[in-house]
Design a protein around this motif. Structure first.
Motif, PDB file in Angstrom:
ATOM      1  N   ASN A 388       0.832  -1.199   0.000  1.00 45.39           N
ATOM      2  CA  ASN A 388       0.000   0.000   0.000  1.00 45.39           C
ATOM      3  C   ASN A 388       0.870   1.253   0.000  1.00 45.39           C
ATOM      4  O   ASN A 388       2.092   1.188   0.113  1.00 45.39           O
ATOM      5  CB  ASN A 388      -0.962  -0.007   1.200  1.00 45.39           C
ATOM      6  CG  ASN A 388      -0.231  -0.211   2.520  1.00 45.39           C
ATOM      7  OD1 ASN A 388       0.830   0.388   2.739  1.00 45.39           O
ATOM      8  ND2 ASN A 388      -0.778  -1.037   3.398  1.00 45.39           N
ATOM      9  N   ASP A 389       0.218   2.391  -0.113  1.00 46.90           N
ATOM     10  CA  ASP A 389       0.951   3.662  -0.171  1.00 46.90           C
ATOM     11  C   ASP A 389       1.758   3.914   1.084  1.00 46.90           C
ATOM     12  O   ASP A 389       2.833   4.515   1.044  1.00 46.90           O
ATOM     13  CB  ASP A 389      -0.029   4.814  -0.396  1.00 46.90           C
ATOM     14  CG  ASP A 389      -0.657   4.767  -1.778  1.00 46.90           C
ATOM     15  OD1 ASP A 389      -0.073   4.105  -2.658  1.00 46.90           O
ATOM     16  OD2 ASP A 389      -1.727   5.359  -1.977  1.00 46.90           O
ATOM     17  N   LYS A 434       0.176   5.425  -9.535  1.00 46.09           N
ATOM     18  CA  LYS A 434       0.304   5.232  -8.088  1.00 46.09           C
ATOM     19  C   LYS A 434       1.708   5.542  -7.593  1.00 46.09           C
ATOM     20  O   LYS A 434       1.888   6.029  -6.469  1.00 46.09           O
ATOM     21  CB  LYS A 434      -0.085   3.783  -7.747  1.00 46.09           C
ATOM     22  CG  LYS A 434       0.065   3.409  -6.285  1.00 46.09           C
ATOM     23  CD  LYS A 434      -0.300   1.940  -6.054  1.00 46.09           C
ATOM     24  CE  LYS A 434      -0.062   1.532  -4.600  1.00 46.09           C
ATOM     25  NZ  LYS A 434      -0.391   0.104  -4.376  1.00 46.09           N
ATOM     26  N   ILE A 435       2.705   5.247  -8.409  1.00 44.17           N
ATOM     27  CA  ILE A 435       4.098   5.468  -7.988  1.00 44.17           C
ATOM     28  C   ILE A 435       4.779   6.524  -8.855  1.00 44.17           C
ATOM     29  O   ILE A 435       6.002   6.528  -8.998  1.00 44.17           O
ATOM     30  CB  ILE A 435       4.902   4.155  -8.025  1.00 44.17           C
ATOM     31  CG1 ILE A 435       4.866   3.529  -9.423  1.00 44.17           C
ATOM     32  CG2 ILE A 435       4.411   3.185  -6.983  1.00 44.17           C
ATOM     33  CD1 ILE A 435       5.816   2.367  -9.596  1.00 44.17           C
TER      34      ILE A 435
END
Length: 1293
Positions: A388-389, A434-435
């Motif tokens: 997850n983040d 996301k990244i």
């Protein structure tokens, strides 16, 4: 039960043999025995249980076959046939066997068990009989007869051992099935499984045995699965005795309990139903090694792919998670390693693990922090959804870890994720988004001071972000869109990276040039300097110096190596050529071959930094084609996540940066044609970047590309006359840089612009002023005379000395650039024009510089309102003050003008850093820092940063401190690296800033009452702000040098006003405060000074040798205030903890309990409370930082009647009108504080530093300590002052 006497054939009882079978006795041969037994076997095989007559007929034969003759017969064929007969006899006579003696039964079953060993050889001609024997025993369950025997366990153990030993991969499924039937019937139908029998099964699960005989392991595994309900109790009992009761002697397998638990769990978790609670008990053991073993075991159990243990046994799972915080380092390390498998195999447990990994990511142990990174990255590389983040955030934090190994792992891990998911898009655009922050974060690390970090970022960029192994078009596409997606700081970092690499290429080029010169001492010295500079750009500077010296020696001896290196750093070197050169240089340096060659590794670091692996002429062409596609609208901009406008602007910015580092690669008609198209675009930034690219790369346009030249000239003229200010500047510089007839071109711009100047239309003045200023800077000889007339008649008289419009009276101290009036913007450019004109002339023959400096000083004195007609708004006045201060600072960078800047003008310039407007202070400090860090400004300007101690905003003070640290570090480094610098120590050595600082503070407009305690404390804070950084280390006895320097100042007079006794008294008071600070912060300052300091004659008169000024200008009460920050009052008894036995010495500034300890003879510590008379200090605590705001919310310093400072608000919140009196020059204005604020804050606080509640206040007084504080700021704990107050009140009561 009682066994009856074994039946024996009577002497007259005749043994009946099957038809055709003669008597079997000891007298016949073995072959005959075998022959006859085969017929007997055939007979028994054909018999069934219902043949009562035959059973009775052959009863004596059955008894005879169990005689010693057969059971101990040496012939294995005889034994096999007898065993088969006996197995059939048990089948036929079941359920009652004809043998009633328990000894005989034991002998028979042990005999049969021994024969089962024949199953091992499946290729034996007798194997079918062995198989028949096994099948018969399993089908009839013959061994169940042994349950009635007292020592049946011996038989079962022997049977199990035999079967496990003979099983092998040549056996078919039937053999294994019969073995399982045989053993499972014994386990399931017996009264229980003894420990010895259990050991014979479990031993096959131990890794060592498992590897030796995989079939035995599979057999045991299947057996346990089949008998789980029966055998579970026995297993639980075994583990209970070993784990809980500690009886390791119960079994030889006790030392393998954890291996067994793991195997049993993998076979069937139900086997360990009762064992798991015992593991929870073991997890809490006091023995660290024991906890470690249990953690290793449970890590495998919880992490197994199909394991549901965590959901089925939550108490054990929670207990296991607690081991992440174990005091034993190996336990924590093992827990972290487990997390990787758990994340990959059980994503649903990620939430449970996240909080524990967060704590471990800050573990004091480097190895644990490292493994947290490895854990998260491994899971992320398998599937990004597994992390997850928050977990990725832990990796992000560790990129700034204090340990290089951890930082490296975090950076490399993020780089691998970026390449896999963002570059190759292996999981789609959503996962890449996301990244998407990774690229920015990795480049931000380039700002770190460590050269290792910088080198790793360069490596990551070349291998993961824009892989150099790609073909040119693909590589440039990666770079093009990467640059467009980077944030501002990442772009700056990437630009800095290219700049550093280019600088290093330049150093290597200069080194090669030195090799071409004849050998000489000067040449050797120059080479040494280059090598030292190169070494600082490589890891481990100490070793790098040695290796670079060795490399330089090899270069001198090997001409081919020099040629290869020269090709590598050539501006025309292509990326492919660079790879070949690096390979060839590396090959030459490989010999002799060694397992590890640190010298070669260091040279590789250098080659990687200087090799052009991304940019060459082909690459620039590819970038230009991409830019053209974006302009035409045919590019994949939207697909790559950027708008066409962003792609075009960032693409031009990228080309602009590369034009600095690789100018030769741009020289092609195709490239310049594309840039000309950009010049015609409406986007001002795009056109500006295109002009700058022409400026950097167009040196050969005039001679080789005439068509481009003829098209470019009118465009540049147009931009210089009617473009934006930035475009005008670049256009003028471009013309000057690339055209031979620059004088003609500049004159064609200068003449129409100078004639069109009109102060009544200020919005049309800005671009002409910029162009005229830069023309006068670049061509001073040609335009000096006409510019003087323009300056005198228009710039000063018509523009600066007139206010034509009325500013916006909104009370704001600062507004955005768009809200600034055109007239003020024109005045700012006029001031810059004055500076550029003077910098171009570089002489003061006409005294123009004196006039300009007087004008700038007047602007600062008038707070920016030069005409004092009060037409200009406060925000516009701030702009003009900033411009005037910056102009003086710019002129000071030219020696001819620095010499004529008076101390008063220097002081006015320095006070801008204390301006009432936050943005003015901020921008001025940045300009000051940049000029100082490049060694462009004289040392005296470094003293200006001492005034930042009065800044009401904590961030500004912190920034100023960092600037001081950087500047002092650079100056010390410059002195160490340049032997010639020792002749200019007075202008370079950081300690020589002290005389300038003392003089500046002595003339501080706030320093009006020499004995005022508040003002003295302000002085002390300013002095310590600078001295703290200077005194971090006592290099070359610098503390004594500082003391001597200040003492020498007291023997001189103020050169600014030598006959003014008050001015000299203020100077000596500042000296005494400085001496007080130095003496109280260092015990080494009383040593002998290494040399006699020299004082600047511009600020101090020569010392009077006949006069000795040893007077102390600080009263004892003032010293107490400086030491404690409090005013002395009447004494009171305060309990203080001090050691017994020895006399107590308590400092006079103690206001709370002091704790001291001594070690007694028995080494115990004894604190004792005694009462000491000490003066009670002023118990009014410093107020917390009030609600001051910047600009509209700007902190304004006010002063009450009793001299105490407070914060107030600059404008009425409802009307926006200013409510403050006229401010003093260069200072935040003074006003009256709110009584409510005083009541709220518990007393009058120091308004300068109390800008906002969120910012910690700094202590007003420094404790008496001989230690030099650390570089970091230290603020007192919240409420510390309140605690002191309570202690005193409690004592009074």
């Amino acid at each position: 039960m009682e066994f009856p006497q074994q039946q024996k054939p009577a002497g007259d009882s005749k043994i009946t043999y099957p038809p055709g079978v003669k008597e079997i006795t000891e007298k016949i041969s073995n072959d005959e025995v075998v022959k006859r037994l085969k017929m007997v076997v055939k007979t028994y095989m054909d018999m069934d249980q219902d043949s009562e007559e035959e059973k009775q007929q052959y009863l004596n034969l059955a008894l005879h076959l169990a005689s010693e003759f057969f059971l101990r017969n040496p012939n294995k064929d005889v034994r096999l046939l007898v065993a088969c007969c006996l197995a059939d006899i048990f089948r036929i006579y079941a359920p009652e066997a004809p043998y009633t003696s328990h000894d005989k039964l034991k002998d028979i079953f042990l005999f049969i068990t021994r024969q089962l060993k024949g199953l091992e050889d499946t290729k034996s001609p007798q194997f079918n009989r062995y198989f028949y024997l096994l099948e018969n025993l399993a089908w009839v369950k013959s061994y169940n007869i042994c349950f009635e025997l007292e020592d049946c366990n011996d038989i079962f153990i022997q049977l199990f051992k035999t079967l496990f030993s003979v099983i092998n991969n040549s056996h078919n499924q039937k053999v294994q099935m019969h073995m399982l039937d045989l053993m499972s019937s014994i386990i399931m139908e017996g009264d229980g499984v003894t420990q010895e029998l259990l050991d014979t099964i479990l031993i096959n699960l131990i890794p060592a045995h498992k590897n030796l005989n995989k079939q035995a392991y599979d057999l045991a595994k299947t057996l346990l699965k089949r008998t789980v309900q029966t055998i579970e109790t026995c297993i639980a009992n075994f583990f209970n005795q070993v784990l809980v009761m500690g009886k390791s002697s119960v079994s030889d397998l006790s030392e393998h309990v954890f291996d067994l638990i793991q195997e049993l769990f993998s076979i069937d978790p139900l086997l360990l139903t009762s064992v798991m609670p015992q593991l929870e008990f073991k997890l809490k053991s006091n023995d660290g090694e024991e906890r470690l073993a249990v953690v290793r075991l449970l890590a495998k159990l919880f992490g197994a792919k199909d394991s549901e243990l965590a959901t089925q046994n939550r108490p054990l799972w929670q207990c296991f998670l607690g081991r992440f915080n174990d005091i034993h380092v190996p336990v924590r390390l093992e827990s972290v390693k487990f997390a990787s498998h758990c994340l990959m195999n059980h994503p649903d447990l990620a939430r449970d693990l996240t909080e524990f990994l967060k704590v471990r990511s800050h573990d004091p142990e480097e190895a644990i922090r490292h493994d947290v990174i490895v854990t998260i990255i491994n899971a992320g590389k398998k599937d990004l959804n597994l992390v997850n983040d928050q977990l990725l955030g832990f990796v992000r934090e560790r990129t700034l870890d204090k340990r290089w190994r951890v930082r490296k792992e975090a950076m490399m891990g993020l780089a691998q994720l970026f390449k896999k998911y963002c570059l190759h898009h292996e999981a789609g655009k959503e996962q890449a988004q996301k990244i998407s922050w990774i690229k920015d974060k990795l480049l931000h690390i380039y700002y770190q001071n460590s050269i290792d970090d910088k080198l790793l970022v360069e490596k990551i960029f070349a291998q993961y972000m824009v892989p150099h192994s790609l073909d040119t078009e693909e590589k440039m596409k990666c770079l093009y869109y990467l640059y467009a997606c980077l944030d501002t700081n990442a772009v700056k970092a990437l630009n800095e990276m290219w700049k550093c690499q280019n600088m290093l290429r330049g150093l290597v080029r200069e080194l090669l040039d030195l090799h071409k010169l004849p050998a000489s001492e000067a040449n050797t010295t120059a080479m040494f300097g280059k090598l030292m500079t190169i070494s600082k750009n490589l890891p481990d500077a100490g070793k790098a110096q040695d290796f670079m010296k060795r490399f330089n020696q090899v270069l001198g001896e090997d001409e081919k190596l020099r040629v290869q290196l020269d090709t590598l750093i050539s501006p025309t070197c292509s990326c492919k050529q660079a790879e070949l050169c690096v390979r060839e240089i590396t090959r030459k340096l490989t010999f002799p071959k060694q397992p590890t060659n640190p010298f070669l590794e260091m040279v590789k670091f250098l080659l990687e930094r200087i090799a052009p692996v991304h940019i060459d002429s082909e690459a620039i062409s590819a970038l230009v084609k991409l830019l053209n596609k974006s302009i035409e609208g045919t590019a994949d901009d939207d697909e790559e996540g950027v708008t066409p406008d962003t792609a075009i602007r960032s693409g031009l910015e990228l080309l602009k940066v590369l034009s600095f580092t690789h100018p030769t690669a741009f020289h092609s008609a195709e490239t310049y044609e594309s840039l000309l198209q950009c010049l015609k675009m409406e986007d001002d930034k795009v056109a500006e970047a295109a002009i700058q690219i022409f400026r950097n790369t167009g040196q050969k346009i005039e001679t080789e590309l005439q068509q481009i030249r003829s098209t470019l000239i009118p465009v540049l003229h147009q931009k210089a006359k009617r473009g934006t200010p930035h475009q005008a500047k670049q256009a003028v510089h471009c013309i000057h840089a690339i055209f031979c007839n620059k004088e003609v071109q500049l004159a064609q711009i200068f003449e129409p612009l100078s004639r069109s100047l009109n102060a009544d239309v200020p919005e049309q003045l800005i671009t002409p002023l910029v162009s005229l200023g830069h023309i006068s800077l670049l061509a001073p000889d040609q335009f000096a005379s006409p510019m003087k007339a323009i300056v005198a008649n228009f710039i000063v008289k018509d523009l600066l000395m007139n206010d034509r419009s009325v500013g916006n009276k909104n009370g704001k101290l600062w507004t955005s650039d768009e809200e600034v009036s055109p007239e003020v913007l024109a005045k700012v450019q006029a001031i810059k024009l004055l500076v550029r004109w003077l910098l171009g002339m570089k002489n003061n023959q006409s005294k123009s510089a004196n006039s300009t400096l007087r004008l700038l000083s007047a602007m600062l004195v008038s707070e920016g309102d030069l005409t004092e007609q009060k037409k200009i708004s406060k925000s516009d006045m701030s702009r003009l003050r900033l411009a005037a201060g910056g102009a003086i600072m710019k002129l000071a960078q030219e020696p001819v003008y620095h010499d004529i800047i008076t101390p008063e003008q220097f002081q006015l310039c320095g006070l801008v850093i204390n301006d009432e407007c936050y943005q003015v202070r901020q921008i001025f400090a940045q300009k000051l820092h940049l000029a100082l860090v490049k060694l462009l400004l004289p040392l005296e300007y470094l003293a200006v940063f001492s005034l930042c101690a009065k800044d009401p905003v904590k961030e500004r003070r912190a920034h100023a401190r960092q600037c001081l640290l950087k500047n002092i570090s650079i100056r010390r480094e410059f002195i160490n690296n340049n032997p010639l610098a020792h002749d200019k120590m007075m202008s370079l050595l950081p300690e020589y800033v002290v005389p300038y600082m003392i003089h500046l503070l002595a003339h501080d407009p706030d320093f009006t009452k020499p004995q005022d305690f508040e003002q003295l404390r302000d002085l002390k804070e300013c002095l310590w702000f600078m001295l703290e950084v200077l005194m971090v280390q006592n290099e070359n006895n610098s503390h004594a040098f500082l003391r001597k320097m200040v003492e020498n100042i007291k023997q001189t007079k103020d050169a600014q006003c030598p006959d003014d006794p008050k001015a000299n008294e203020k100077l000596y008071i500042v000296c005494d405060v400085a001496l007080f600070v130095i003496v109280n912060k260092s015990t080494a300052c009383h040593l002998e000074s290494p040399k006699d300091p020299v004082l600047p004659s511009k600020f101090y008169t020569p010392p009077d040798k006949d006069l000795i000024n040893d007077k102390e200008y600080l009263s004892s009460e003032a010293r107490t205030v400086l030491l404690t920050g409090k005013v002395r009052n009447s004494p009171v008894i305060i309990p203080v903890i001090v050691p017994v036995i020895i006399p107590v010495i308590v400092p006079v500034y103690s206001t709370c309990y002091s704790t001291c300890y001594i070690t007694c003879y028995n080494t115990c510590i004894v604190p004792v409370i005694i009462h000491v008379i000490v003066p009670v200090l002023d118990v009014v605590t410093e107020s917390s930082e009030g609600g001051a705001r910047e600009n509209e919310e700007n902190p304004v310093i006010t002063k009450t009647d009793d001299g105490k400072k407070e914060d107030t608000v600059t404008s009425d919140l409802t009307t926006g009108a200013s409510t403050i009196p006229k401010p003093r020059r260069g200072r935040p204005p003074k006003a009256t504080p709110s009584p409510l604020a005083n009541e709220k804050e518990g007393g009058a606080g120091k308004g300068r530093k109390r800008a906002a509640p969120a910012q910690d206040s700094a202590p007003s007084g420094e404790p008496n300590s001989i230690k030099i504080p650390k570089a970091e700021d230290t603020d007192p704990r919240p409420g510390e002052g309140r605690q002191i107050l309570d202690l005193v009140r409690r004592d009074r009561s």
